[in-house]
Design an enzyme around this catalytic site. Structure first.
Site, PDB file in Angstrom:
ATOM      1  N   TYR A 439       0.803  -1.217   0.000  1.00  0.00           N
ATOM      2  CA  TYR A 439       0.000   0.000   0.000  1.00  0.00           C
ATOM      3  C   TYR A 439       0.843   1.277   0.000  1.00  0.00           C
ATOM      4  O   TYR A 439       2.017   1.241   0.243  1.00  0.00           O
ATOM      5  CB  TYR A 439      -1.061   0.011   1.107  1.00  0.00           C
ATOM      6  CG  TYR A 439      -0.675  -0.170   2.542  1.00  0.00           C
ATOM      7  CD1 TYR A 439      -1.658  -0.481   3.477  1.00  0.00           C
ATOM      8  CD2 TYR A 439       0.618  -0.012   3.007  1.00  0.00           C
ATOM      9  CE1 TYR A 439      -1.354  -0.641   4.816  1.00  0.00           C
ATOM     10  CE2 TYR A 439       0.927  -0.168   4.330  1.00  0.00           C
ATOM     11  CZ  TYR A 439      -0.062  -0.485   5.243  1.00  0.00           C
ATOM     12  OH  TYR A 439       0.245  -0.637   6.572  1.00  0.00           O
ATOM     13  N   GLU A 440       0.176   2.353  -0.353  1.00  0.00           N
ATOM     14  CA  GLU A 440       0.817   3.665  -0.603  1.00  0.00           C
ATOM     15  C   GLU A 440       1.827   3.586  -1.744  1.00  0.00           C
ATOM     16  O   GLU A 440       2.793   4.348  -1.793  1.00  0.00           O
ATOM     17  CB  GLU A 440       1.502   4.214   0.665  1.00  0.00           C
ATOM     18  CG  GLU A 440       0.711   4.094   1.938  1.00  0.00           C
ATOM     19  CD  GLU A 440      -0.732   4.543   1.812  1.00  0.00           C
ATOM     20  OE1 GLU A 440      -1.030   5.358   0.938  1.00  0.00           O
ATOM     21  OE2 GLU A 440      -1.573   4.060   2.589  1.00  0.00           O
TER      22      GLU A 440
END
Length: 598
Positions: A439-440
């Protein structure tokens, strides 16, 4: 389960000795209250909260998980009560504007508290953690009215925030998103669409949840140039600011995940939900990067957290577990076998975790120091800090999560078969850490950002901003024979870093696939060099302290020995990466797509 203890001695070493934060705060406009005495008091209280309130809930969150009941989410036992104590202690407001209810302390101090909180219980930490990005986004791009309405409540912790980007058909490629924003007569918008993988999207820990949502206006251009940013609260507000009726946004389901079970990862459905534009129309992606950069440093912190937890757990076990005899003869002849910490390979695993945790701490705190400067320093210092952050943010996010996962696996490995059993907590640490590389922005996306956008598109100027710092440090150590084992390889790699960049850049002028082919190896190479710089500086400080007769001999000897291990055992990984990153795109692209199946 391992008993998490905040590593306050190393935190203080990094803050006070390596980065000279007291001097940094003294020179930082608005940070005058951040005295050494106040910082120490905050660190002590933060450690107590992390160790006593959050760490005991870590396994609870993993075993219970979150429950979904008709659109509502019930968090694991104790999570809600711990959040109430977190708010009561004033922790959400620590590093925010006093005019909006914050305590006005530097962002870097908040990062230190976030490390302790996240290491103790990463799943729990994500609920207030997502709020930081929401706060920074509204603070930088919101109107005064939006700040008073939403930011004050986020700062005092009575509300939490999220970021809503990903949709079922698109992840990183946000130009494909379909969520719509229709203008309403009252100046608001009606947001419709589905977002997935929304951490802390629904829960029972706060009064309201402020969703920061990407959506398209009716006349928006196609692709990323047609994305706008909106505030969409869980509950609409009455004219007096009190909570009104439920907005048309709901959690449709919870994802069933490999790890971080204590955090609600939600499918969020927006059905003509009332929202409010942040920033200019069709400039939402620009505004969202405020949130994304905050989240990326926060995720880098997750890599550090899992390395630290793995190290603490496996170190305690290695000191107690008896297995075989030391190769050079019994180390504990009075016992039936020796503790496994005497075995070289166990020490290799422990030192790898220690080197990545302490080196990662130095990198993240340095980045946090730069964040302080982007907000409070002079224009010249601000520009320099922004350039360095542009380079170091993707490195910190991707490199530290990759080696954090490696460290979590090594922590499990130290336990042997017991590491695979849930009661020891090490397999949870591995499962929880795996998401950090996704994620990110995945490691591959961060690598493209680093090599393609940050380095090559700036003709290497962004890279030079950091390599000049390394070069200066190395020149200052000339004539110091004790530092030669650190400075010589570091200076060589620092020079090679620029040469490899030029070599890849020249190839990319003929074939752009060369950037994608080299990018991940380039990023990992960069990460090892960056940590090498901080370990060399740490070695210098340790040598000085020992020469001055410090009464903390064991601490500084351990620091020096870990630096030596890093340079002899981990930094040489750059040699392989230098070969693979320059191997070219041909070996990756020559196989026909259809031929993969044969």
């Amino acid at each position: 389960m391992p008993d998490y203890k905040a590593p306050l001695r190393d935190i203080r070493f990094t803050l006070n000795e390596l980065l000279d934060m007291p001097q940094h705060y003294a020179a930082l406009p608005g940070a005058e209250d951040a005295t050494s005495e106040l910082i120490d008091a905050i660190l002590e209280e933060g450690a107590k909260f992390a160790e006593n309130e959050l760490a005991p809930l870590n396994r609870v969150g993993d075993t219970e998980g979150c429950r979904w009941e008709e659109g509502e989410v019930i968090t694991p036992t104790g999570f809600k009560e711990a959040y109430a104590k977190f708010v009561e202690g004033g922790w959400p407001s620590l590093a925010h504007d006093p005019e909006l209810g914050g305590q006005g302390l530097p962002e870097s101090l908040g990062i230190v508290i976030n490390e302790m909180v996240g290491s103790a219980n990463w799943s729990w930490s994500m609920y207030p953690g997502l709020s930081h990005g929401a706060m920074n986004t509204i603070e930088q791009h919101g109107t005064d009215e939006q700040k008073q309405t939403y930011l004050t409540k986020l700062i005092d912790g009575s509300w939490t925030g999220t970021m809503c980007l990903t949709e079922p058909h698109c992840g990183t490629d946000l130009g494909l998103l379909r969520t719509k924003a229709e203008p309403a007569e009252d100046g608001s918008y009606r947001i419709s669409g589905t977002k997935i993988f929304i951490s802390a999207g629904e829960h029972d820990m706060a009064e309201n949840i402020v969703h920061i949502v990407l959506a398209r206006l009716p006349d928006a251009p196609a692709g990323t140039k047609g994305i706008s940013l909106f505030i969409v609260p869980k509950f609409n507000l009455n004219a007096d600011g009190s909570l009104g009726e439920r907005n048309a946004v709901a959690c449709g389901s919870l994802e069933h995940k490999m790890g971080i079970h204590g955090n609600a990862t939600c499918v969020m459905n927006f059905d003509a939900a009332r929202g409010f534009l942040i920033g200019p129309p069709n400039k939402g992606l620009n505004c969202m990067f405020t949130f994304m950069n905050t989240a990326r440093l926060g995720t880098a912190l997750q890599g550090l957290a899992h390395a630290e937890v793995g190290f603490q757990g496996s170190l305690a076990y290695a000191r107690e577990r008896l297995q075989m005899r030391a190769l050079n003869g019994p180390a504990a002849p009075e016992k039936p076998a020796d503790p496994i910490i005497v075995h070289p390979d166990v020490r290799r695993m422990l030192l790898t975790q220690k080197a990545f945790a302490e080196g990662g701490r130095a990198l993240i705190y340095y980045a946090a120091q730069l964040v302080d400067k982007t907000k409070h320093a002079s224009e010249e210092e601000k520009a320099q800090a922004e350039t360095l952050l542009a380079l170091l943010t993707p490195i910190a996010k991707a490199f530290l999560t990759e080696v954090g996962f490696e460290s979590a696996n090594l922590g499990l490995q130290c336990f042997g078969g017991h590491g695979y059993i849930a009661e020891w907590g090490m397999e949870q640490n591995v499962r929880d850490s795996r998401i950090s590389m996704l994620y990110e922005g995945t490691t591959g996306i961060q690598a493209l950002d680093l090599l393609g956008r940050k380095v090559l598109m700036s003709q290497g100027e962004t890279l030079k901003a950091f390599t000049k710092i390394v070069h200066k440090f190395c020149k200052e150590q000339e004539g110091d024979s004790a530092m030669a084992p650190f400075v010589a390889p570091l200076a060589k790699l620092n020079k090679e870093w620029g040469e490899l960049t030029m070599q890849i850049g020249m190839k990319a002028m003929q074939n752009r696939d060369e950037v994608g082919a080299a990018s991940v190896d380039y990023l990992m190479y960069s990460g090892y060099v960056v940590l090498g710089y901080f370990w060399a500086r740490s070695a210098k400080l340790a040598q000085q302290a020992l020469a001055a007769g410090s009464d903390e001999t064991a601490f500084y000897q351990a620091k020096l020995a870990t630096a030596d291990f890093y340079f002899k055992r981990l930094l040489p990984r750059t040699q392989t990466l230098a070969v693979t990153m320059t191997a070219g795109a041909e070996s990756l692209m020559q196989l026909d797509d259809e031929a993969f199946a044969f």
